[in-house]
Write a protein that holds these residues in place. Sequence first.
Motif, short mmCIF file in Angstrom:
data_model
loop_
_atom_site.label_atom_id
_atom_site.label_comp_id
_atom_site.label_asym_id
_atom_site.label_seq_id
_atom_site.Cartn_x
_atom_site.Cartn_y
_atom_site.Cartn_z
N LEU A 1 -21.80 -31.47 -6.24
CA LEU A 1 -22.01 -31.26 -4.75
C LEU A 1 -22.00 -32.54 -3.96
N ALA A 2 -22.66 -33.52 -4.60
CA ALA A 2 -22.38 -34.78 -4.03
C ALA A 2 -21.01 -35.36 -3.45
N ASN A 3 -19.83 -35.00 -4.66
CA ASN A 3 -18.78 -35.34 -4.26
C ASN A 3 -18.23 -34.37 -3.25
N TYR A 4 -18.48 -33.13 -3.43
CA TYR A 4 -18.10 -32.12 -2.38
C TYR A 4 -18.61 -32.70 -0.98
N PHE A 5 -19.63 -32.92 -0.73
CA PHE A 5 -20.22 -33.47 0.55
C PHE A 5 -19.37 -34.70 1.33
N GLU A 6 -19.24 -35.57 0.14
CA GLU A 6 -18.45 -36.72 0.64
C GLU A 6 -16.95 -36.55 1.16
N GLU A 7 -16.28 -35.46 0.09
CA GLU A 7 -15.10 -35.23 0.45
C GLU A 7 -14.75 -34.43 1.76
N VAL A 8 -15.73 -33.45 2.15
CA VAL A 8 -15.76 -32.84 3.26
C VAL A 8 -16.05 -33.79 4.51
N THR A 9 -16.96 -34.77 4.39
CA THR A 9 -17.19 -35.74 5.28
C THR A 9 -15.98 -36.49 5.73
N ALA A 10 -15.32 -36.94 4.73
CA ALA A 10 -14.32 -37.92 4.78
C ALA A 10 -13.23 -37.12 5.70
N LEU B 1 -11.95 -26.99 8.44
CA LEU B 1 -12.63 -25.98 9.47
C LEU B 1 -13.61 -26.79 10.38
N ILE B 2 -14.52 -27.67 9.73
CA ILE B 2 -15.39 -28.54 10.68
C ILE B 2 -14.58 -29.26 11.65
N GLN B 3 -13.59 -29.94 11.14
CA GLN B 3 -12.65 -30.52 12.38
C GLN B 3 -12.29 -29.78 13.21
N ARG B 4 -11.71 -28.48 13.15
CA ARG B 4 -11.66 -27.58 13.97
C ARG B 4 -12.56 -26.98 15.04
N VAL C 1 -13.93 -17.65 10.02
CA VAL C 1 -13.12 -18.09 9.26
C VAL C 1 -13.52 -18.69 7.88
N PHE C 2 -14.95 -19.15 8.03
CA PHE C 2 -15.75 -19.42 6.83
C PHE C 2 -15.67 -18.17 5.80
N GLU C 3 -16.11 -17.23 6.42
CA GLU C 3 -16.22 -15.91 5.56
C GLU C 3 -14.87 -15.42 4.90
N ALA C 4 -13.82 -15.56 5.54
CA ALA C 4 -12.56 -15.33 5.38
C ALA C 4 -12.12 -16.26 4.00
N LEU C 5 -12.32 -17.50 4.15
CA LEU C 5 -12.01 -18.62 3.35
C LEU C 5 -12.74 -18.30 1.86
N TRP C 6 -13.95 -17.69 2.05
CA TRP C 6 -14.92 -17.47 0.81
C TRP C 6 -14.08 -16.12 0.12
N GLN C 7 -13.75 -15.16 1.03
CA GLN C 7 -13.38 -13.96 0.31
C GLN C 7 -12.06 -14.08 -0.13
N GLY C 8 -11.17 -15.37 0.12
CA GLY C 8 -9.85 -15.43 -0.29
C GLY C 8 -8.91 -14.77 0.86
N VAL C 9 -9.43 -14.33 1.94
CA VAL C 9 -8.49 -13.85 2.72
C VAL C 9 -7.89 -14.69 3.37
N ALA C 10 -8.54 -15.89 3.79
CA ALA C 10 -7.72 -17.25 4.36
C ALA C 10 -7.40 -18.08 3.11
N SER D 1 -13.22 -28.32 -0.87
CA SER D 1 -13.64 -29.11 0.08
C SER D 1 -12.78 -29.51 1.35
N ALA D 2 -11.35 -29.45 0.93
CA ALA D 2 -10.36 -29.95 1.85
C ALA D 2 -10.46 -28.88 3.01
N GLN D 3 -10.77 -27.49 2.59
CA GLN D 3 -10.73 -26.47 3.66
C GLN D 3 -11.91 -26.42 4.58
N LEU D 4 -13.05 -26.51 3.85
CA LEU D 4 -14.32 -26.68 4.47
C LEU D 4 -14.25 -27.97 5.58
N GLY D 5 -13.68 -29.05 5.12
CA GLY D 5 -13.59 -30.44 6.19
C GLY D 5 -12.67 -29.98 7.21
#
Length: 482
Positions: A330-339, A379-382, A396-405, A373-377
């Motif tokens: 989780l800690a790594n994920y947070f830092e990747e998204v933030t980066a 998404l937040i950027q957008r 978009v988050f839902e679609a990514l979670w479902q695998g639709v996006a 993490s790359a996709q969530l990062g």
Amino acid sequence: MSHLGEWEVVIGLEIHTQLSTQSKIFSGASTKFGAEPNTQACAIDLGMPGVLPVVNKEVYRKAVTFGLGIGAEINKRSVFDRKNYFYPDLPKGYQITQLESPIVMGGHVEIVLDDGTSKVINVTRAHLEEDAGKSLHENYHNQTGIDLNRAGTPLLEIVSEPEMRSAEEAVAYARYIHQLVTYLGVSDGNMSQGSLRCDANVSIRKHGQQELGTRTETKNVNSFRFLEAAINFEVERQIGILESGGRVIQETRLYDAVKNETRSMRSKETATDYRYFPEPDLLPIVIDDAYIDAVRAEMPELPAQRAVRFVEQYQLSEVDAALLSSNLDLANYFEEVTAICGDPKPASNWIRVELLGLLNRDDIEISESPLPSAQLGKLIQRILDDTISGKIGKQVFEALWQGVARDVDDYIAHEGLKQVSDSGELEAIVDKVIADNPAQVEQFRAGKTKLMGFFVGQIMKETQGKANPKQVNALVSSRLND
Ligand code: ADP
Ligand code: MG
């Protein structure tokens, strides 16, 4: 737990953690999970005549790392012993372990409970040993399969003092050990693959009584949920026995997750049953201060240190920093998204609220998250660069979670989700909504300013949520306040 009445619960845990090494503790055979049965046990693991074990250096380096992580004393001369017993999955007829001189002695951890209080739990010792093979009872009608791949897998057995007083404390302790060994890179901590198993020693006694009650040991519990259930079952069972005038028998028990009960497996052996003696085929492990200092110099960042860094580096609140650093992945994920998105605040919010919410709901570990993490990062950027609104972001988050996006930018383009920021286009829509609702306009001008929400809502509807909310607000108020 009020039903406990006069009874006090006493728990000590023995936690077997598989050390994450490439090869076995005394041989070069692979420890990789999931191989065909009996393809990864070599002559040394099987104890063939004439072979000699050799200690894997990585094994004691990891044990020392763990010892330093709990502030323990490192034994500079630790000795291997033979523990003799017969079992079909123990081909040598003995297990190599450490009895009198374990590599790690003492140490302690601090656990935090749900009510925010913390408690120190002392560790008695941690010793190195080899794992046995596995007996397979399923899929072999009236027969038992034996898979010796695990034989010789390196384990660190971490033994606590009997200092826990509830299932909640025991689970908090086990979780802490899990967090620590994964953070330290000592173990992969994969519980479903057997990398961390708990033996729960449980007894009860009257409050105020000095001596400990007779305990039972429930073996090989491989999830935190089962650990809690097994302990609670055992406490109830022992109370039932003692309150009806019986006495608890010291024995080894097994937890059955399907029936949620523990069952007697065998009466408890004592050390003499095992006819321990020093392992004649292995020299003691002898290490010096320089070695320990070198290991200390390479210690990775611990969870508490990481939480402090999160507060300093990202200005997170202490509560958020503690949560996000509570698990290595989780800690790594947070830092990747933030980066990627460049802003720790929304990264923290999206992960804590949206991502952890869904992970909890679907009972998925962060390491198995369907949303990289790359996709969530991205998404937040957008959202931050006003390509999409926060509301569309959730979609978009839902679609990514479902695998639709799969890719944020592709999905936004393909679904036409780009926010309407073109002011000409927006102005036209605002004017249309105002023209279509003369009654509301009149009421608004007469002082019913609450209707602002109505206009914004209408415009959002016209644009299917794609209007930039900041712009909409500005436009509507300038028009209505004319
Ligand atoms: P063994 O090696 O025979 O299992 P130990 O004395 O090494 O026994 O204890 C193993 C674990 O059991 C330790 O974690 C210890 O804290 C715990 N333990 C010992 N006595 C009790 C008891 N009466 N109630 C609960 N836990 C106990
Ligand atoms: Mg034991």
